[in-house]
Write a protein that holds these residues in place. Structure first.
Motif, short mmCIF file in Angstrom:
data_model
loop_
_atom_site.label_atom_id
_atom_site.label_comp_id
_atom_site.label_asym_id
_atom_site.label_seq_id
_atom_site.Cartn_x
_atom_site.Cartn_y
_atom_site.Cartn_z
N VAL A 1 0.86 -1.18 0.00
CA VAL A 1 0.00 0.00 0.00
C VAL A 1 0.90 1.23 0.00
CG1 VAL A 1 -1.68 1.35 1.31
CG2 VAL A 1 -1.94 -1.12 1.15
N ASP A 2 0.71 2.09 -0.99
CA ASP A 2 1.57 3.27 -1.13
C ASP A 2 3.04 2.87 -1.10
OD1 ASP A 2 -0.72 4.85 -1.22
OD2 ASP A 2 -0.74 5.14 0.95
N ASP A 3 3.34 1.72 -1.76
CA ASP A 3 4.68 1.16 -1.88
C ASP A 3 5.26 0.66 -0.56
OD1 ASP A 3 4.94 1.46 -4.68
OD2 ASP A 3 5.41 3.59 -4.43
N ILE A 4 4.43 0.54 0.47
CA ILE A 4 4.87 -0.02 1.75
C ILE A 4 4.39 -1.47 1.84
CG2 ILE A 4 4.67 0.13 4.27
CD1 ILE A 4 4.13 3.14 3.91
N PRO A 5 5.28 -2.45 2.04
CA PRO A 5 4.84 -3.85 2.15
C PRO A 5 4.07 -4.07 3.44
CG PRO A 5 7.18 -3.65 2.66
CD PRO A 5 6.74 -2.30 2.20
N LEU A 6 2.83 -4.59 3.32
CA LEU A 6 1.98 -4.78 4.49
C LEU A 6 1.63 -6.23 4.76
CD1 LEU A 6 -0.69 -1.92 4.43
CD2 LEU A 6 1.46 -2.02 5.66
N TYR B 1 -7.44 -21.97 0.25
CA TYR B 1 -6.83 -21.90 1.58
C TYR B 1 -5.71 -20.88 1.47
CZ TYR B 1 -4.13 -22.81 5.74
OH TYR B 1 -3.45 -22.65 6.93
N THR B 2 -5.72 -19.91 2.38
CA THR B 2 -4.75 -18.82 2.33
C THR B 2 -4.18 -18.56 3.71
OG1 THR B 2 -5.80 -17.71 0.45
CG2 THR B 2 -4.44 -16.34 1.88
N GLU B 3 -2.88 -18.31 3.76
CA GLU B 3 -2.21 -17.86 4.98
C GLU B 3 -1.73 -16.43 4.75
OE1 GLU B 3 -0.63 -22.20 6.59
OE2 GLU B 3 0.80 -20.81 5.69
N LEU B 4 -2.14 -15.54 5.62
CA LEU B 4 -1.81 -14.12 5.51
C LEU B 4 -0.90 -13.71 6.66
CD1 LEU B 4 -5.49 -13.14 4.85
CD2 LEU B 4 -3.70 -12.76 3.17
N TYR B 5 0.17 -13.02 6.34
CA TYR B 5 1.12 -12.56 7.35
C TYR B 5 1.08 -11.03 7.35
CZ TYR B 5 2.74 -17.36 6.84
OH TYR B 5 2.80 -18.73 6.76
N PHE B 6 0.58 -10.45 8.44
CA PHE B 6 0.34 -9.02 8.51
C PHE B 6 1.45 -8.30 9.25
CE2 PHE B 6 -3.88 -10.74 7.87
CZ PHE B 6 -4.49 -9.82 7.04
N LYS B 7 1.88 -7.19 8.69
CA LYS B 7 2.88 -6.34 9.33
C LYS B 7 2.21 -5.62 10.50
CE LYS B 7 6.51 -3.02 8.07
NZ LYS B 7 7.06 -2.19 6.97
N SER B 8 2.53 -6.03 11.71
CA SER B 8 1.75 -5.62 12.87
C SER B 8 1.92 -4.15 13.25
CB SER B 8 2.10 -6.50 14.08
OG SER B 8 3.49 -6.47 14.34
N ASP B 9 3.01 -3.51 12.81
CA ASP B 9 3.18 -2.10 13.17
C ASP B 9 2.51 -1.17 12.16
OD1 ASP B 9 4.97 -2.70 11.17
OD2 ASP B 9 6.60 -1.50 11.99
N GLU B 10 1.94 -1.75 11.08
CA GLU B 10 1.25 -0.94 10.09
C GLU B 10 -0.21 -1.35 9.94
OE1 GLU B 10 2.39 1.55 8.38
OE2 GLU B 10 4.59 1.45 8.57
N TYR B 11 -0.59 -2.46 10.53
CA TYR B 11 -1.90 -3.04 10.31
C TYR B 11 -2.58 -3.28 11.65
CZ TYR B 11 -4.46 -5.05 6.34
OH TYR B 11 -5.33 -5.27 5.30
N LYS B 12 -3.86 -2.97 11.73
CA LYS B 12 -4.61 -3.27 12.95
C LYS B 12 -5.88 -4.02 12.58
CE LYS B 12 -7.22 1.07 13.20
NZ LYS B 12 -7.55 2.24 14.04
#
Length: 225
Positions: free
Chosen positions: A119-124, A205-216
């Protein structure tokens, strides 16, 4: 008002103008202004402090786990520019647990796609998806650069009904940490997700890994009675 936030004219943590001032600025009634503020609070763009006022929220990306939306669709609602980078696109024999989840026979294959969502060139988000080849024989690298759910619903004509999601706090692998540009030792949230059509066929089936300091994550709970 939303544009003021998105364009950065209203800064994070800033107290928004009074209702009277907003009515004058936008030539709107107080009822309309209050409804607009409520809508922006519901979208987590604003937050209220009792006895103090209404403030601009931090610009973390919010994911509502009770709404089944694709990443592109979800970010589009927030007027954010998204991009997908495909790390892996392959056809393979599924691991045993994937074969079980997708109810596949022994000779069936799956597409495995790892995508880095920005998002906006930031990997999330890093997204690992398994899709049955039998359901999506024309799936391609180019399709997965866009919206997976647009392809499934609009091009293939399937009707998606629901998903089962499990959220787990984990320490990321080195490959996930490098893709998300994480500091060493920073935990993340992993979502394990299986989705089905209206006929109850499990199609992914999907596994999602979220960047916790950018995602809530947001949860809206209701109380009956």
């Amino acid at each position: 008002m939303k544009q003021e936030i998105i364009q950065g004219n209203w800064k994070e943590g800033m107290s928004i103008p009074t209702e009277a001032s907003l009515c004058e600025t936008f030539n709107a009634s107080r009822v309309t202004v209050r409804q607009a503020i409520k809508t922006l609070v519901d979208e987590n763009l604003l937050y209220k402090v009792q006895g103090s006022g209404t403030y601009v929220s931090e610009r973390m990306v919010s994911h509502d786990i009770y709404r089944l939306k694709g990443f592109t669709e979800e970010m589009g609602e927030l007027s954010k520019k998204t991009k997908s980078k495909i790390i892996t696109f392959s056809m393979q024999e599924p691991p045993d647990f994937i074969q079980h989840i997708l109810n596949l026979s022994e000779d069936e294959h799956v597409f495995f796609i790892r995508r880095l969502r920005l998002v906006d060139d930031i990997p999330l988000v890093v997204e690992d998806t398994y899709l049955p080849v039998s359901l999506f024989p024309d799936l391609s690298y180019e399709i997965m650069l866009g919206s997976k759910y647009d392809y499934i619903e609009k091009k293939k004509g399937f009707k998606i009904s629901s998903s089962h999601q499990q959220v787990l706090p984990i320490m990321p692998s080195e490959s996930i940490r490098e893709l998300l540009r994480l500091e060493e030792g920073l935990p993340i949230l992993k979502v394990e997700l299986s989705s089905m059509f209206t006929d109850e066929t499990v199609f992914e089936y999907t596994e999602l890994y979220f960047k916790s300091d950018e995602y809530k994550f947001t949860i809206t709970a209701t109380r009956n009675g």
